[in-house]
Design a protein around this motif. Structure first.
Motif, short mmCIF file in Angstrom:
data_model
loop_
_atom_site.label_atom_id
_atom_site.label_comp_id
_atom_site.label_asym_id
_atom_site.label_seq_id
_atom_site.Cartn_x
_atom_site.Cartn_y
_atom_site.Cartn_z
N PRO A 151 86.64 -74.15 -9.14
CA PRO A 151 86.19 -72.98 -9.89
C PRO A 151 85.77 -73.34 -11.31
CG PRO A 151 88.47 -72.71 -9.10
CD PRO A 151 88.07 -74.12 -8.85
N GLY A 152 84.89 -72.53 -11.88
CA GLY A 152 84.46 -72.80 -13.25
C GLY A 152 83.87 -71.55 -13.86
N PRO A 153 83.69 -71.55 -15.19
CA PRO A 153 83.05 -70.43 -15.85
C PRO A 153 81.55 -70.42 -15.53
CG PRO A 153 83.52 -72.17 -17.42
CD PRO A 153 84.08 -72.62 -16.11
N ARG A 154 80.86 -69.34 -15.91
CA ARG A 154 79.41 -69.27 -15.69
C ARG A 154 78.71 -70.44 -16.38
NH1 ARG A 154 75.71 -65.93 -15.19
NH2 ARG A 154 75.03 -66.09 -17.35
N GLY A 155 77.61 -70.88 -15.82
CA GLY A 155 76.84 -71.95 -16.48
C GLY A 155 76.97 -73.26 -15.73
N TYR A 156 76.05 -74.17 -16.05
CA TYR A 156 76.01 -75.44 -15.33
C TYR A 156 77.02 -76.45 -15.85
CZ TYR A 156 71.49 -74.03 -13.32
OH TYR A 156 70.50 -73.38 -12.64
N ALA A 157 77.40 -76.34 -17.13
CA ALA A 157 78.23 -77.39 -17.74
C ALA A 157 79.51 -77.59 -16.92
CB ALA A 157 78.58 -77.02 -19.17
N PRO A 158 79.76 -78.82 -16.48
CA PRO A 158 80.98 -79.04 -15.69
C PRO A 158 82.22 -78.79 -16.54
CG PRO A 158 79.52 -80.97 -15.63
CD PRO A 158 78.96 -80.03 -16.66
N PRO A 159 83.24 -78.12 -15.98
CA PRO A 159 84.45 -77.90 -16.75
C PRO A 159 85.06 -79.24 -17.15
CG PRO A 159 84.68 -77.01 -14.52
CD PRO A 159 83.32 -77.63 -14.62
N PRO A 160 85.64 -79.34 -18.36
CA PRO A 160 86.17 -80.64 -18.80
C PRO A 160 87.31 -81.13 -17.92
CG PRO A 160 86.64 -78.89 -20.41
CD PRO A 160 85.74 -78.30 -19.38
N GLU A 161 88.07 -80.20 -17.36
CA GLU A 161 89.18 -80.63 -16.48
C GLU A 161 89.07 -79.90 -15.15
OE1 GLU A 161 93.03 -80.70 -18.27
OE2 GLU A 161 92.16 -81.37 -20.18
N PRO A 162 88.14 -80.35 -14.32
CA PRO A 162 87.93 -79.65 -13.05
C PRO A 162 89.14 -79.74 -12.13
CG PRO A 162 86.65 -81.67 -13.13
CD PRO A 162 87.29 -81.53 -14.47
N VAL A 163 89.34 -78.68 -11.36
CA VAL A 163 90.40 -78.70 -10.34
C VAL A 163 89.67 -78.54 -9.00
CG1 VAL A 163 92.49 -77.59 -9.48
CG2 VAL A 163 91.99 -77.60 -11.95
N PRO A 164 89.37 -79.68 -8.34
CA PRO A 164 88.53 -79.62 -7.14
C PRO A 164 89.14 -78.76 -6.03
CG PRO A 164 88.78 -81.86 -7.92
CD PRO A 164 89.75 -81.03 -8.70
N THR A 165 88.24 -78.24 -5.22
CA THR A 165 88.65 -77.49 -4.03
C THR A 165 88.40 -78.39 -2.82
OG1 THR A 165 87.94 -75.43 -5.05
CG2 THR A 165 88.13 -75.42 -2.65
N ARG A 166 89.34 -78.42 -1.90
CA ARG A 166 89.09 -79.16 -0.66
C ARG A 166 89.27 -78.22 0.53
NH1 ARG A 166 94.19 -80.31 -2.28
NH2 ARG A 166 95.63 -80.02 -0.53
N VAL A 167 88.31 -78.31 1.43
CA VAL A 167 88.34 -77.49 2.64
C VAL A 167 88.30 -78.45 3.82
CG1 VAL A 167 87.14 -75.70 3.96
CG2 VAL A 167 87.05 -75.66 1.45
N VAL A 168 89.28 -78.33 4.70
CA VAL A 168 89.33 -79.20 5.88
C VAL A 168 89.28 -78.30 7.10
CG1 VAL A 168 90.68 -80.92 7.14
CG2 VAL A 168 90.66 -80.94 4.63
#
Ligand SMILES: Cc1ncc(COP(=O)(O)O)c(C=O)c1O
Length: 276
Positions: free
Chosen positions: A94-111
């Protein structure tokens, strides 16, 4: 009661089939995926899928998931089934609006595990067409199995004819790259040729296996630019992807190819006996 053919899906390790609408995979296609064959109760070529996923995470600067955790989650969704298809999706989260990657991303994994997706109605040889939709040259994304698949969506929408199995895609500069959902190989004068994927295309796990078998078998292999006329002159053409392995091409439009080609028969035999 859910049907035994219903997909089973974990999102960040929890049974669920939806993601947050602010997830950058959903909003921007900011992520990667793997489609994996389950064969004899195990993910086929797991190591190669894991390597491509990790390489994609590194290139996109998405924090890499634990491969052990993914393998464990795949075992959970597989729930003892011996065949089917799995899909692993990893997004920047998840991230705020806009393209800029969040500085500390919390990836999502779907299996996900799709029990019914195993054996696509087994058609031994494919009929192909040339697609109008071109692939854009973009070395920064070339080879990755990323979530932006609109070129393939446009290309696949070009035909409804159920007798056509796949479409060949050219790049914007006219070179041959791959098919809509598979990689492409040619046999030219007993040499195995596959288009270079340094400017666009998906670097397939099955393509890698086929190249490795060819190398071990002493078959001359070239990875280079391929023009459409060369495909038409080839003595054999075949496709590869993780779910189907090697599939021979019967025809491209009106052009017919021979059923027997020793190089392809050798590669198919060897691939069948490979553990993975
Ligand atoms: C566009 C594209 N190219 C190539 C491939 C083949 O990749 P793999 O061998 O990893 O299945 C796929 C697989 O879905 C694909 O979608």
């Amino acid at each position: 009661l859910s049907s035994p053919d219903a997909p089973r899906i974990l999102v960040n390790g929890t049974e669920c089939s939806s993601v947050d609408v602010t997830d950058r995979g959903f909003a921007l296609g900011d992520g990667l995926f793997e489609t994996i064959a389950i064969r004899a109760g195990a993910p086929r070529f797991w190591q190669a899928h894991a390597e491509r996923l990790l390489d994609g995470c590194r290139r996109l600067a998405i924090p890499a998931p634990s491969i052990d955790a993914l393998a464990h989650e795949l075992e959970c969704v597989r729930a003892g089934a011996s065949s089917g298809a799995a899909r692993i999706t990893v997004t920047r989260g998840p991230g705020p609006r806009g393209y800029a990657p969040p500085p500390e991303p919390v990836p999502t994994r779907v299996v996900g595990f799709y029990p019914a997706a195993t054996a696509p109605a087994h058609k031994p040889r494919f009929s192909l067409r040339w697609c109008e939709t071109r692939l854009a040259l973009q070395p920064a994304l070339a080879g990755l199995k990323h979530l932006n698949r609109l070129e393939q969506v446009l290309a696949r929408a070009e035909w409804n004819d159920p007798t056509i199995d796949e479409g060949i895609m050219l790049a914007t500069d006219g070179r041959v790259v791959e098919c809509v959902m598979s990689n492409l190989f040619l046999v030219v004068d007993r040499t195995l040729v596959t288009p270079a994927l340094d400017e666009c295309g998906v670097s397939g796990v099955m393509r890698r296996q086929v190249r490795e078998i060819a190398m071990r078998s002493g078959i001359d292999t070239e990875v280079r630019r391929v023009e459409p006329a060369e495909v038409e002159r080839a003595s054999a053409v075949f496709l590869t992807n993780a779910l189907r392995g090697i599939v021979l091409v019967e025809c491209i439009g009106d052009l017919q190819y021979s059923r027997h080609e020793p190089v392809v028969e050798h590669l198919m035999d060897r691939l069948e006996t490979l553990d993975g």
